[in-house]
Motif scaffolding. Structure first.
Motif: not given
Length: 172
Positions: A65, A68-69, A107, A109
């Motif tokens: 995570t 990617s984020e 963010r 997520r």
């Protein structure tokens, strides 16, 4: 949802629900294998993943995570990375009104995955466990203490990436 259904429904429908659960588990395993294969194919990604996984309380889900984020770790200072994730307290003030502070923006997520991982980390992490206990003993609400631990964890990970250093238990 299927796990909840399995607990509520009569045994006559358990078999189809279990089939669905097994299919979902297999799909997750296949996706995990694909992710591992992709990350292993690029040396920079593999090194970043291994570096993140070396830290206490970080598993594949959090590492992937973050990769990617949140590609910025190592490029920002501790305040900037915390604000980017959305774990910096924001006051709800207007004019003379002084509202309660809470976390927002950022963010979500990354914040969600970090929250779930911190629930495990506060039980085993050599820095976060005493910090969480100290905050709760001082009368802070548990979610405030968890958010402070999330901020500490993301700061540790940011510093590890910035300095390209693996987790060292003696440094804890």
């Amino acid at each position: 949802m299927q796990k909840n259904r399995l607990q509520r429904m009569p045994e006559s429908v358990h078999k189809p629900i279990q089939t669905i659960l097994n299919t979902i588990k297999k799909e997750i395993q296949d996706i995990d294998k694909q992710l591992d294969k992709l990350v292993n194919s690029v040396s920079e990604w593999r090194q970043r993943r291994d570096l993140l996984l070396s830290a206490k309380g970080v598993g594949n889900v959090l590492a992937y995570t973050l990769m990617s984020e949140l590609p910025e770790p190592g490029k920002l200072n501790r305040k900037e990375i915390a604000a980017l994730v959305g774990i910096t307290p924001m006051n709800r003030d207007s004019g003379s009104f002084r509202g309660k502070g809470y976390i927002r923006r950022g963010r979500h997520r990354v914040r969600t995955v970090l929250f779930v991982s911190i629930k495990s980390a506060i039980q085993h992490h050599p820095k976060l466990k005493p910090m969480y206990k100290r905050l709760v003993d001082a009368g802070k609400p548990k979610k405030v203490a968890l958010t402070a631990c999330m901020r500490k964890q993301i700061t540790i990970l940011n510093t590890m990436v910035k300095n390209n250093t693996y987790w060292d238990e003696s440094m804890a």
